[in-house]
Design a protein around this motif. Structure first.
Motif, PDB file in Angstrom:
ATOM      1  N   LEU A 286       0.823  -1.208   0.000  1.00 47.23           N
ATOM      2  CA  LEU A 286       0.000   0.000   0.000  1.00 47.23           C
ATOM      3  C   LEU A 286       0.857   1.257   0.000  1.00 47.23           C
ATOM      4  O   LEU A 286       1.864   1.328   0.703  1.00 47.23           O
ATOM      5  N   PRO A 287       0.457   2.250  -0.790  1.00 52.01           N
ATOM      6  CA  PRO A 287       1.157   3.528  -0.743  1.00 52.01           C
ATOM      7  C   PRO A 287       0.899   4.209   0.600  1.00 52.01           C
ATOM      8  O   PRO A 287      -0.110   3.943   1.257  1.00 52.01           O
TER       9      PRO A 287
ATOM     10  N   LEU B  40      -3.934  -4.644  -3.402  1.00 51.31           N
ATOM     11  CA  LEU B  40      -4.061  -5.899  -2.675  1.00 51.31           C
ATOM     12  C   LEU B  40      -4.105  -5.538  -1.203  1.00 51.31           C
ATOM     13  O   LEU B  40      -3.148  -4.988  -0.660  1.00 51.31           O
ATOM     14  N   VAL B  41      -5.231  -5.829  -0.571  1.00 50.32           N
ATOM     15  CA  VAL B  41      -5.476  -5.339   0.784  1.00 50.32           C
ATOM     16  C   VAL B  41      -5.834  -6.491   1.707  1.00 50.32           C
ATOM     17  O   VAL B  41      -6.776  -7.244   1.441  1.00 50.32           O
TER      18      VAL B  41
ATOM     19  N   PRO C 194      -7.582  -7.905   4.990  1.00 50.13           N
ATOM     20  CA  PRO C 194      -8.807  -7.429   5.653  1.00 50.13           C
ATOM     21  C   PRO C 194      -8.540  -6.466   6.806  1.00 50.13           C
ATOM     22  O   PRO C 194      -9.280  -5.501   6.988  1.00 50.13           O
ATOM     23  N   ARG C 195      -7.466  -6.674   7.543  1.00 46.75           N
ATOM     24  CA  ARG C 195      -7.179  -5.802   8.693  1.00 46.75           C
ATOM     25  C   ARG C 195      -6.767  -4.391   8.281  1.00 46.75           C
ATOM     26  O   ARG C 195      -6.773  -3.479   9.090  1.00 46.75           O
ATOM     27  N   ALA C 196      -6.404  -4.195   6.989  1.00 47.58           N
ATOM     28  CA  ALA C 196      -5.976  -2.880   6.515  1.00 47.58           C
ATOM     29  C   ALA C 196      -7.095  -2.136   5.789  1.00 47.58           C
ATOM     30  O   ALA C 196      -6.871  -1.035   5.287  1.00 47.58           O
ATOM     31  N   ARG C 197      -8.292  -2.688   5.773  1.00 53.89           N
ATOM     32  CA  ARG C 197      -9.356  -2.085   4.967  1.00 53.89           C
ATOM     33  C   ARG C 197      -9.669  -0.654   5.389  1.00 53.89           C
ATOM     34  O   ARG C 197      -9.826   0.224   4.546  1.00 53.89           O
ATOM     35  N   ARG C 198      -9.753  -0.388   6.672  1.00 52.65           N
ATOM     36  CA  ARG C 198     -10.079   0.975   7.130  1.00 52.65           C
ATOM     37  C   ARG C 198      -9.024   1.978   6.685  1.00 52.65           C
ATOM     38  O   ARG C 198      -9.354   3.076   6.240  1.00 52.65           O
ATOM     39  N   ARG C 199      -7.771   1.590   6.804  1.00 53.12           N
ATOM     40  CA  ARG C 199      -6.681   2.476   6.381  1.00 53.12           C
ATOM     41  C   ARG C 199      -6.797   2.772   4.875  1.00 53.12           C
ATOM     42  O   ARG C 199      -6.626   3.910   4.440  1.00 53.12           O
ATOM     43  N   VAL C 200      -7.113   1.746   4.104  1.00 55.42           N
ATOM     44  CA  VAL C 200      -7.231   1.913   2.652  1.00 55.42           C
ATOM     45  C   VAL C 200      -8.450   2.763   2.310  1.00 55.42           C
ATOM     46  O   VAL C 200      -8.391   3.621   1.413  1.00 55.42           O
ATOM     47  N   GLU C 201      -9.557   2.552   3.002  1.00 61.32           N
ATOM     48  CA  GLU C 201     -10.739   3.390   2.761  1.00 61.32           C
ATOM     49  C   GLU C 201     -10.422   4.857   3.012  1.00 61.32           C
ATOM     50  O   GLU C 201     -10.836   5.732   2.248  1.00 61.32           O
ATOM     51  N   ARG C 202      -9.651   5.135   4.057  1.00 62.66           N
ATOM     52  CA  ARG C 202      -9.247   6.508   4.364  1.00 62.66           C
ATOM     53  C   ARG C 202      -8.329   7.044   3.254  1.00 62.66           C
ATOM     54  O   ARG C 202      -8.491   8.176   2.799  1.00 62.66           O
ATOM     55  N   LEU C 203      -7.390   6.231   2.823  1.00 61.58           N
ATOM     56  CA  LEU C 203      -6.469   6.616   1.759  1.00 61.58           C
ATOM     57  C   LEU C 203      -7.235   6.922   0.469  1.00 61.58           C
ATOM     58  O   LEU C 203      -6.992   7.945  -0.185  1.00 61.58           O
ATOM     59  N   LEU C 204      -8.179   6.088   0.107  1.00 62.76           N
ATOM     60  CA  LEU C 204      -8.981   6.303  -1.099  1.00 62.76           C
ATOM     61  C   LEU C 204      -9.837   7.562  -0.981  1.00 62.76           C
ATOM     62  O   LEU C 204      -9.948   8.340  -1.929  1.00 62.76           O
TER      63      LEU C 204
ATOM     64  N   PRO D 106     -10.444 -11.852  -4.286  1.00 59.93           N
ATOM     65  CA  PRO D 106      -9.588 -12.394  -5.353  1.00 59.93           C
ATOM     66  C   PRO D 106     -10.265 -13.611  -5.988  1.00 59.93           C
ATOM     67  O   PRO D 106     -11.029 -14.319  -5.322  1.00 59.93           O
ATOM     68  N   PRO D 107      -9.990 -13.843  -7.269  1.00 56.75           N
ATOM     69  CA  PRO D 107     -10.602 -15.010  -7.915  1.00 56.75           C
ATOM     70  C   PRO D 107     -10.026 -16.300  -7.356  1.00 56.75           C
ATOM     71  O   PRO D 107      -8.873 -16.354  -6.921  1.00 56.75           O
ATOM     72  N   SER D 108     -10.844 -17.331  -7.390  1.00 57.80           N
ATOM     73  CA  SER D 108     -10.382 -18.652  -6.945  1.00 57.80           C
ATOM     74  C   SER D 108      -9.522 -19.267  -8.048  1.00 57.80           C
ATOM     75  O   SER D 108      -9.533 -18.816  -9.200  1.00 57.80           O
ATOM     76  N   ALA D 109      -8.812 -20.321  -7.713  1.00 56.21           N
ATOM     77  CA  ALA D 109      -8.003 -21.030  -8.708  1.00 56.21           C
ATOM     78  C   ALA D 109      -8.893 -21.552  -9.829  1.00 56.21           C
ATOM     79  O   ALA D 109      -8.515 -21.485 -11.014  1.00 56.21           O
ATOM     80  N   ASP D 110     -10.076 -22.039  -9.494  1.00 52.63           N
ATOM     81  CA  ASP D 110     -10.997 -22.541 -10.520  1.00 52.63           C
ATOM     82  C   ASP D 110     -11.446 -21.420 -11.457  1.00 52.63           C
ATOM     83  O   ASP D 110     -11.544 -21.610 -12.664  1.00 52.63           O
ATOM     84  N   GLU D 111     -11.717 -20.235 -10.900  1.00 49.14           N
ATOM     85  CA  GLU D 111     -12.121 -19.101 -11.734  1.00 49.14           C
ATOM     86  C   GLU D 111     -10.987 -18.668 -12.667  1.00 49.14           C
ATOM     87  O   GLU D 111     -11.217 -18.358 -13.832  1.00 49.14           O
ATOM     88  N   ILE D 112      -9.776 -18.663 -12.140  1.00 47.55           N
ATOM     89  CA  ILE D 112      -8.618 -18.304 -12.958  1.00 47.55           C
ATOM     90  C   ILE D 112      -8.440 -19.313 -14.081  1.00 47.55           C
ATOM     91  O   ILE D 112      -8.236 -18.948 -15.243  1.00 47.55           O
ATOM     92  N   ASN D 113      -8.538 -20.595 -13.753  1.00 48.62           N
ATOM     93  CA  ASN D 113      -8.397 -21.631 -14.776  1.00 48.62           C
ATOM     94  C   ASN D 113      -9.490 -21.529 -15.836  1.00 48.62           C
ATOM     95  O   ASN D 113      -9.225 -21.716 -17.029  1.00 48.62           O
TER      96      ASN D 113
END
Length: 183
Positions: A77-78, A103-104, A106-116, A128-135
């Motif tokens: 995160l910047p 890439l965040v 869960p514990r950093a979500r509040r900090r990122v919301e403030r940054l945004l 994030p997509p699952s391995a099955d979704e990526i495949n």
């Protein structure tokens, strides 16, 4: 389409580059501890498409004009809104669309919301997509590849017939899929 990944620490940038190259990913890296000629060589590989992923510290956040850069990933995160905007501004240049992803944990979500919020950016959150979704997406890209509709040369057609006569169509196709997925 090319990808720029921002990483905070130079040591982590070097480590990730070594690991990804070892695994066969087309990647290069730049940061302030690398000699100018090494940074220029890495940028040339990236700009010419010989490498599709560029790992970088904030040395790449300003002043780089990277054409066809469709995705910026903030692996770390910047620290402030200005850095976020400069990093994100590397994509979608000259009227083109681009995506900037953070890439965040869960514990950093509040900090990122403030940054945004401070950067006046409206973001959408997703998992994030699952391995099955990526495949599944990778398989869809393979099925849509124009290589299947391009005309074959006489040499290619002859080799294809030989392969099918020797191994059968299903085995040849399965080998092609394995080769594609290995790449």
């Amino acid at each position: 389409q090319s990808v720029l990944v921002f990483i905070e620490k130079k040591r982590e940038c070097d480590y990730l580059e070594r690991q990804l190259l070892q695994w066969g990913f087309p990647v290069c890296a730049i940061h302030g501890d690398r000699a100018q000629r090494d940074r220029e060589a890495a940028l040339n590989l990236f700009k010419t498409g010989q490498r599709r992923v560029l790992l970088a510290t904030d040395v790449a956040a300003r002043g780089l004009d990277l054409q066809n850069l469709g995705l910026v990933i903030h692996a770390d995160l910047p620290r402030d809104p200005a850095t976020l905007l400069h990093r994100s501004g590397r994509t979608g240049r000259a009227g083109r669309k681009g995506v900037s992803a953070l890439l965040v944990a869960p514990r950093a979500r509040r900090r990122v919301e403030r940054l945004l919020r401070d950067a006046k950016i409206e973001a959408s959150w997703g998992k994030p997509p699952s391995a099955d979704e990526i495949n599944a997406l990778d398989d869809a890209r393979l099925m849509a590849d124009p290589i299947f509709t391009e005309d074959s040369s006489a040499n290619e057609a002859e080799l294809a017939r030989t392969l099918i006569d020797t191994y059968g169509a299903e085995q040849v196709a399965a080998a092609f899929v394995r080769r594609h997925r290995a790449g």
